[in-house]
Design an enzyme around this catalytic site. Structure first.
Site, PDB file in Angstrom:
ATOM      1  CG  ASP A 129       3.521  12.607   4.984  1.00 46.67           C
ATOM      2  OD1 ASP A 129       3.293  12.343   6.182  1.00 46.67           O
ATOM      3  OD2 ASP A 129       4.472  13.289   4.604  1.00 46.67           O
ATOM      4  CE  LYS A 189       4.367   5.280   7.273  1.00 47.61           C
ATOM      5  NZ  LYS A 189       4.173   6.689   7.621  1.00 47.61           N
ATOM      6  CE  LYS A 231       8.251   6.931   6.952  1.00 45.31           C
ATOM      7  NZ  LYS A 231       9.032   7.680   7.785  1.00 45.31           N
ATOM      8  CB  CYS A 250      10.339  49.687 -11.870  1.00 41.65           C
ATOM      9  SG  CYS A 250       9.213  49.704 -10.474  1.00 41.65           S
ATOM     10  CB  CYS A 277       6.752  47.332 -12.193  1.00 38.12           C
ATOM     11  SG  CYS A 277       8.182  46.350 -11.715  1.00 38.12           S
ATOM     12  CE1 TYR A 324      -3.945   2.741   8.872  1.00 40.44           C
ATOM     13  CE2 TYR A 324      -3.855   4.722   7.525  1.00 40.44           C
ATOM     14  CZ  TYR A 324      -3.747   4.099   8.754  1.00 40.44           C
ATOM     15  OH  TYR A 324      -3.445   4.833   9.868  1.00 40.44           O
ATOM     16  CB  CYS A 346      10.253  47.987  -7.312  1.00 36.00           C
ATOM     17  SG  CYS A 346      10.185  46.688  -8.563  1.00 36.00           S
ATOM     18  CD  GLU A 356      -2.381  -1.192   2.879  1.00 34.77           C
ATOM     19  OE1 GLU A 356      -2.319  -0.175   3.607  1.00 34.77           O
ATOM     20  OE2 GLU A 356      -2.949  -2.239   3.209  1.00 34.77           O
ATOM     21  CB  CYS A 369       6.316  46.788  -7.262  1.00 40.35           C
ATOM     22  SG  CYS A 369       6.658  48.055  -8.494  1.00 40.35           S
TER      23      CYS A 369
HETATM   24  S1  IVH Z   1      -0.949   0.657   8.842  1.00 40.76           S
HETATM   25  C1  IVH Z   1      -0.644  -1.475  12.575  1.00 40.76           C
HETATM   26  N1  IVH Z   1      -1.139   1.598   6.401  1.00 40.76           N
HETATM   27  O1  IVH Z   1       1.605   5.597   9.075  1.00 40.76           O
HETATM   28  C2  IVH Z   1      -0.493  -0.768  11.321  1.00 40.76           C
HETATM   29  N2  IVH Z   1      -0.465   3.075   8.131  1.00 40.76           N
HETATM   30  O2  IVH Z   1       3.853   4.975  11.099  1.00 40.76           O
HETATM   31  C3  IVH Z   1      -0.539   0.687  11.505  1.00 40.76           C
HETATM   32  N3  IVH Z   1      -0.061   5.370   7.402  1.00 40.76           N
HETATM   33  O3  IVH Z   1      -0.005   6.179  12.097  1.00 40.76           O
HETATM   34  C4  IVH Z   1      -0.675   1.493  10.363  1.00 40.76           C
HETATM   35  N4  IVH Z   1      -0.552   5.061   5.281  1.00 40.76           N
HETATM   36  O4  IVH Z   1      -1.163   7.066  10.039  1.00 40.76           O
HETATM   37  C5  IVH Z   1      -0.841   1.883   7.683  1.00 40.76           C
HETATM   38  N5  IVH Z   1      -1.364   2.312   4.194  1.00 40.76           N
HETATM   39  C6  IVH Z   1      -1.077   2.575   5.481  1.00 40.76           C
HETATM   40  C7  IVH Z   1      -0.696   3.863   5.909  1.00 40.76           C
HETATM   41  C8  IVH Z   1      -0.386   4.081   7.253  1.00 40.76           C
HETATM   42  C9  IVH Z   1      -0.172   5.939   6.203  1.00 40.76           C
HETATM   43  C10 IVH Z   1       0.379   6.050   8.641  1.00 40.76           C
HETATM   44  C11 IVH Z   1      -0.570   5.839   9.780  1.00 40.76           C
HETATM   45  C12 IVH Z   1       0.270   5.437  10.960  1.00 40.76           C
HETATM   46  C13 IVH Z   1       1.648   5.683  10.489  1.00 40.76           C
HETATM   47  C14 IVH Z   1       2.529   4.592  11.037  1.00 40.76           C
END
Ligand code: IVH
Length: 674
Positions: free
Chosen positions: A122, A120, A320, A417, A437, A232, A414, A118, A432
């Site tokens: 942010d 991740k 990551k 100009c 300008c 998720y 500026c 999946e 400005c």
């Molecule tokens: S699973 C037990 N899946 O990452 C499993 N987390 O460092 C816990 N996050 O606090 C999380 N995308 O907010 C999972 N596809 C994903 C995710 C995800 C983002 C975040 C989540 C969690 C943090 C963990």
């Protein structure tokens, strides 16, 4: 009137409307594939609101109740039934192979098992609790055991269902869903620009913006923020068993919860490595930020055997991406002059690689932001690049400040100009004020010629700069006076290129009205607002004459935008410029009338494959013309569209005497109803 005496009928209509609205909400926000026109949705919502008011039938999970709760004094604390764990991180492929080997040792197996892969996200982790299919509580992750009760804020997010869909799978008694609330990057950038324009500090990244938005005590503030969710995983679930994590995610989708479409299931850890490489390439094309991928063991029996350490499960790993922050030194602070004359301080830095891209400049937004971060020439700073957001200085590493570093001072004049700069009372942006300008003129012309404005091919930055420098173009109206003879003597021009530019400029004279409005560069009026204005006023003259009051009637136009539009058209200079354009034959073409469509209210059923359109596209096109798509043929069906290898629906249509269209006839009907 009769209804007043017949509450049972009202109650059943309320139930029916809620079901329809929940479904349409799901089609629109979760699937991005609406089956009714917006106006129809609004009509159903209005009917429901009225019935609920008349008979006092409103309940917290009604689709009418997304926004409406009163501001809180503080958030209550909520305990998670199961802790919301975090994830162990890996930064290299070697660490990922080690993870897989560790699991195999733990499980005493040499066989490969399935992993779910999946993105991740942010954003900000949340938990949604559904009891018997109804959203009862929503909370932040907090310390993993206890979070804040932000239910009323989460309810304002349209991609969060207030009731689970139960068409495919019945609702469980209890469902704790975990997901990430986030903001798409284009919306984030737009939102930050608006904040800066209002003199509010910008958010450093979409994650902070999402987290900050969820922690508003007044849900109306959250409602106005463009938040979304991807789910998720689950915590405790009562009344439903699953075998695999994949099955969990598929079932969440069936319940109408939004799950990232990029999830995959793969056999063995190699699949995860390949997914990571692929995702790293796709990453910058995604509308939202991800900071890596998550690898999860698929069979739940194995997850249970593996269990968890104190803070993270053994069965999952975050892999990551390379960091998108780095430190470097500020060599100078320059100021830029924008299209509207806004002066933006920029840090010029020793080049540094941030997340795979070389960065040597970062925006410091405005004077107040420089002061707040106290960035000085000579400082070592932490910079970050977030997706396609402009690189930014996050903070100064104060310990490394050289002796004698001077605080930044905005120049008084500026840099282009020389005109004295102004910063009106209460505003954060220095400008400005010189309308001539060269810097703002150049930016303004670039904007005018841009893709979502007059779309003049070949009029790039360098050429615009050149035309301004030699004095051939003093405003955008001058573009239409240009001849080949003017251009040929200039450096970089030959007969052919001069010809091309002149004909591209001439070809841009008739554009849809919204492009012309956007091209004018009115403050706070971007592409989307320009489209709304064009739809509403249909002619530039009407927009020019509109009062603030009339402007406020346009959906999506607030007081700030309305007053900026008024100010723009009241300026004699702008009036003269528009006249000059019009005299040269520049016109904004009125939007296509949204004629009472041929398809308005008609019901379609599709069977078999279409050669030139996907099913989703076809549905969207029908919906956009006010038609409706359903899945089964009945006497109420108006058209059955039969593609290749049609199914039994075709026979049914024949039996009921429903009009049958082949793909060509369908395409023709679409054509005629635009
Ligand atoms: S699973 C037990 N899946 O990452 C499993 N987390 O460092 C816990 N996050 O606090 C999380 N995308 O907010 C999972 N596809 C994903 C995710 C995800 C983002 C975040 C989540 C969690 C943090 C963990």
């Amino acid at each position: 009137m009769a209804e007043k005496n017949l509450p049972p009928q009202a109650a059943s209509r309320v139930a029916e409307l809620r079901e329809q609205l929940n479904y349409h909400n799901y089609r629109y926000y979760v699937l991005d594939d609406p089956v009714v026109a917006d106006a129809e949705f609004d009509r159903l919502m209005a009917e429901l609101t009225r019935l609920e008011e008349d008979y006092g039938l409103a309940t917290p999970d009604s689709p009418t109740q997304r926004v409406g709760a009163q501001p809180l004094d503080k958030f209550e604390t909520v305990s998670h039934r199961q802790p919301m764990l975090s994830l162990e991180n890996a930064f290299s492929e070697a660490e990922v192979f080690e993870f897989d080997e560790r699991l195999k040792r733990f499980l005493k197996t040499t066989e490969e098992f399935a992993y779910v892969l999946e993105p991740k996200m942010d954003g900000c982790a949340v938990e949604l609790v559904y009891e018997n299919g109804r959203l009862t509580t929503g909370s932040t992750r907090g310390d993993g055991f206890r979070g804040e009760n932000v239910t009323q804020n989460l309810k304002t997010i349209h991609t969060i269902p207030l009731s689970l869909l139960t068409e495919v799978a019945p609702a469980p008694e209890l469902l704790e869903v975990r997901g990430e609330v986030y903001m798409d990057l284009p919306e984030f950038n737009q939102y930050n620009a608006e904040r800066l324009a209002r003199g509010e500090p910008a958010f450093a990244n979409p994650r902070n913006a999402a987290a900050g938005s969820l922690r508003q005590l007044d849900p109306r503030i959250t409602a106005a923020r463009p938040l979304k969710i991807y789910c998720y995983g689950v915590g405790e679930v009562g009344g439903r068993n699953f075998d695999t994590h994949w099955e969990v995610l598929q079932t969440l989708k069936q319940w109408g919860l939004r799950v990232n479409p990029l999830i995959q299931r793969g056999q063995g850890i190699e699949a995860a490595i390949a997914y990571h490489r692929d995702l790293e390439h796709r990453r910058h094309g995604l509308p939202y930020e991800i900071d890596g991928m998550v690898i999860k063991v698929d069979p739940l029996t194995l997850q249970e055997r593996l269990g968890a350490k104190s803070r993270s499960p053994r069965w999952a790993l975050a892999f990551k991406f390379a960091a998108t922050q780095a430190t470097t030194r500020v060599l100078a602070i320059e100021v830029n002059v924008g299209r509207t004359g806004a002066i933006t301080p920029m840090a010029v830095m020793a080049p540094v690689e941030v997340g795979g891209v070389n960065v040597s400049r970062a925006t410091l937004h405005n004077e107040a932001e420089v002061a707040r971060k106290d960035v000085r020439v000579g400082d070592t700073v932490l910079v970050q690049r977030a997706g396609d957001v402009i690189p930014e200085v996050v903070k100064v590493i104060l310990e490394e400040r050289p002796a004698g570093a001077e605080p930044f001072r905005m120049p008084e004049n500026c840099p282009v100009c020389g005109t004295a700069l102004v910063r009106p009372e209460g505003e954060k942006v220095t400008r400005c004020p010189n309308p001539d300008c060269i810097a703002s003129l150049t930016r303004g012309i670039q904007h005018f010629a841009g893709k979502s404005a007059m779309d003049i091919d070949g009029l790039g930055e360098k050429i615009v700069q050149q035309l301004v420098d030699v004095g051939l173009v003093k405003d955008v109206g001058d573009l239409y006076h240009l001849t080949e003879a003017d251009l040929i003597p200039l450096e970089r021009f030959a007969e052919k290129s001069a010809q091309n530019i002149v004909s591209a400029i001439q070809a841009s004279k008739a554009v849809p009205l919204w492009r012309l409005i956007n091209a004018l560069g009115i403050r706070f009026v971007g592409e989307a607002t320009a489209q709304l204005l064009a739809q509403h006023f249909e002619e530039l003259e009407k927009l020019m004459e509109a009062s603030e009051e009339q402007l406020l009637h346009v959906e999506g136009v607030g007081p700030q935008v309305a007053s900026s539009i008024r100010e723009f058209f009241q300026s004699e200079r702008n009036q003269a410029l528009i006249k000059k354009l019009q005299d040269k034959g520049v016109v904004g073409l009125p939007p296509e009338p949204r004629a009472a469509s041929l398809l308005g209210g008609k019901t379609f059923v599709f069977t078999g494959g279409l050669a030139n359109l996907s099913r989703d596209e076809a549905k969207t096109m029908v919906a956009a013309r006010g038609g409706k798509v359903t899945s089964s043929v009945s006497a109420k069906t108006d058209y059955v569209v039969a593609g290749a290898d049609p199914g039994s629906k075709l026979a049914k249509a024949r039996e009921l005497g429903v009009t049958i269209l082949d793909e060509a006839a369908f395409a023709d009907l679409l054509q005629r109803s635009t």
